[in-house]
Design a protein around this motif. Structure first.
Motif, PDB file in Angstrom:
ATOM      1  N   CYS A  54      15.406   6.606   7.692  1.00 42.83           N
ATOM      2  CA  CYS A  54      13.972   6.536   7.382  1.00 42.83           C
ATOM      3  C   CYS A  54      13.269   7.775   7.940  1.00 42.83           C
ATOM      4  N   ASP A  55      12.279   8.224   7.210  1.00 39.29           N
ATOM      5  CA  ASP A  55      11.459   9.342   7.671  1.00 39.29           C
ATOM      6  C   ASP A  55      10.413   8.881   8.673  1.00 39.29           C
ATOM      7  N   CYS A  56      10.061   7.599   8.608  1.00 38.48           N
ATOM      8  CA  CYS A  56       9.001   7.043   9.444  1.00 38.48           C
ATOM      9  C   CYS A  56       9.184   5.527   9.451  1.00 38.48           C
ATOM     10  N   CYS A  57       8.744   4.870  10.529  1.00 35.53           N
ATOM     11  CA  CYS A  57       8.786   3.406  10.589  1.00 35.53           C
ATOM     12  C   CYS A  57       7.420   2.871  10.995  1.00 35.53           C
ATOM     13  N   VAL A  58       7.089   1.694  10.468  1.00 33.21           N
ATOM     14  CA  VAL A  58       5.848   1.004  10.827  1.00 33.21           C
ATOM     15  C   VAL A  58       6.249  -0.333  11.430  1.00 33.21           C
ATOM     16  N   ALA A  98       0.834  -1.212   0.000  1.00 36.09           N
ATOM     17  CA  ALA A  98       0.000   0.000   0.000  1.00 36.09           C
ATOM     18  C   ALA A  98       0.866   1.258   0.000  1.00 36.09           C
ATOM     19  N   LEU A  99       1.956   1.252   0.760  1.00 33.24           N
ATOM     20  CA  LEU A  99       2.835   2.419   0.815  1.00 33.24           C
ATOM     21  C   LEU A  99       3.569   2.638  -0.511  1.00 33.24           C
ATOM     22  N   VAL A 100       3.973   1.555  -1.161  1.00 35.83           N
ATOM     23  CA  VAL A 100       4.620   1.658  -2.475  1.00 35.83           C
ATOM     24  C   VAL A 100       3.633   2.226  -3.489  1.00 35.83           C
ATOM     25  N   GLN A 101       2.394   1.748  -3.456  1.00 36.52           N
ATOM     26  CA  GLN A 101       1.372   2.259  -4.367  1.00 36.52           C
ATOM     27  C   GLN A 101       1.101   3.743  -4.125  1.00 36.52           C
ATOM     28  N   ASP A 160      -4.758   0.486   4.723  1.00 31.29           N
ATOM     29  CA  ASP A 160      -5.221   1.830   4.350  1.00 31.29           C
ATOM     30  C   ASP A 160      -5.136   2.806   5.522  1.00 31.29           C
ATOM     31  N   ALA A 161      -5.511   2.355   6.706  1.00 28.54           N
ATOM     32  CA  ALA A 161      -5.441   3.208   7.890  1.00 28.54           C
ATOM     33  C   ALA A 161      -3.998   3.567   8.216  1.00 28.54           C
ATOM     34  N   ILE A 162      -3.097   2.617   8.046  1.00 29.96           N
ATOM     35  CA  ILE A 162      -1.682   2.873   8.321  1.00 29.96           C
ATOM     36  C   ILE A 162      -1.119   3.868   7.315  1.00 29.96           C
ATOM     37  N   CYS A 163      -1.474   3.736   6.046  1.00 28.23           N
ATOM     38  CA  CYS A 163      -1.028   4.698   5.028  1.00 28.23           C
ATOM     39  C   CYS A 163      -1.512   6.095   5.375  1.00 28.23           C
ATOM     40  N   GLN A 164      -2.737   6.202   5.834  1.00 30.00           N
ATOM     41  CA  GLN A 164      -3.283   7.509   6.215  1.00 30.00           C
ATOM     42  C   GLN A 164      -2.505   8.074   7.408  1.00 30.00           C
ATOM     43  N   MET A 165      -2.171   7.225   8.395  1.00 32.72           N
ATOM     44  CA  MET A 165      -1.388   7.674   9.546  1.00 32.72           C
ATOM     45  C   MET A 165      -0.010   8.166   9.123  1.00 32.72           C
ATOM     46  N   VAL A 166       0.622   7.437   8.202  1.00 32.86           N
ATOM     47  CA  VAL A 166       1.939   7.838   7.692  1.00 32.86           C
ATOM     48  C   VAL A 166       1.840   9.213   7.049  1.00 32.86           C
ATOM     49  N   ASP A 167       0.878   9.396   6.171  1.00 33.09           N
ATOM     50  CA  ASP A 167       0.719  10.667   5.475  1.00 33.09           C
ATOM     51  C   ASP A 167       0.451  11.813   6.448  1.00 33.09           C
ATOM     52  N   PRO A 196       8.462   9.663  13.256  1.00 32.45           N
ATOM     53  CA  PRO A 196       7.384   8.903  13.888  1.00 32.45           C
ATOM     54  C   PRO A 196       7.533   7.398  13.703  1.00 32.45           C
ATOM     55  N   VAL A 197       7.105   6.667  14.722  1.00 35.80           N
ATOM     56  CA  VAL A 197       7.035   5.207  14.682  1.00 35.80           C
ATOM     57  C   VAL A 197       5.568   4.851  14.852  1.00 35.80           C
ATOM     58  N   ILE A 198       5.025   4.145  13.883  1.00 32.71           N
ATOM     59  CA  ILE A 198       3.604   3.814  13.876  1.00 32.71           C
ATOM     60  C   ILE A 198       3.423   2.336  14.217  1.00 32.71           C
ATOM     61  N   ASN A 199       2.585   2.079  15.199  1.00 28.68           N
ATOM     62  CA  ASN A 199       2.256   0.727  15.602  1.00 28.68           C
ATOM     63  C   ASN A 199       1.092   0.244  14.733  1.00 28.68           C
ATOM     64  N   ALA A 200       1.317  -0.788  13.947  1.00 25.66           N
ATOM     65  CA  ALA A 200       0.308  -1.279  13.005  1.00 25.66           C
ATOM     66  C   ALA A 200      -0.753  -2.155  13.651  1.00 25.66           C
ATOM     67  N   GLN A 201      -0.554  -2.536  14.887  1.00 29.87           N
ATOM     68  CA  GLN A 201      -1.456  -3.464  15.554  1.00 29.87           C
ATOM     69  C   GLN A 201      -2.888  -2.939  15.558  1.00 29.87           C
TER      70      GLN A 201
END
Length: 80
Positions: free
Chosen positions: A36-40, A16-19, A69-76, A59-64
């Motif tokens: 890295c600018d961000c990690c998941v 999803a992030l590559v897309q 799609d929600a994770i991509c939105q959080m990254v953005d 930022p470090v995003i917890n995917a749990q």
């Protein structure tokens, strides 16, 4: 776009992030997170007190509990 480090088991998130146009690298070790600018992460790296060791300043995003799609939105949101 941003350079995002993603734990290996999160293949749907990587796709999803590559897309979305981001550069995605696999996180095998803490050294991979540098640059890295961000990690998941999966959230499985937390210790008993609920803390996670972060080796980046971004930022470090917890995917749990979230879908790709929600994770991509959080990254953005966190990178904007």
């Amino acid at each position: 776009m941003a350079r995002i480090g993603v734990e290996e088991s999160l293949s749907d998130v990587k796709d999803a992030l590559v897309q979305a146009g981001h550069e995605v690298i696999d996180l095998h070790s803490e050294e991979d997170a540098s640059g890295c600018d961000c990690c998941v992460i999966t959230g499985l790296d937390k210790d008993m007190m609920g803390n996670a060791t972060a080796s980046i300043e971004g930022p470090v995003i917890n995917a749990q509990g979230n879908n790709a799609d929600a994770i991509c939105q959080m990254v953005d949101e966190r990178l904007s």
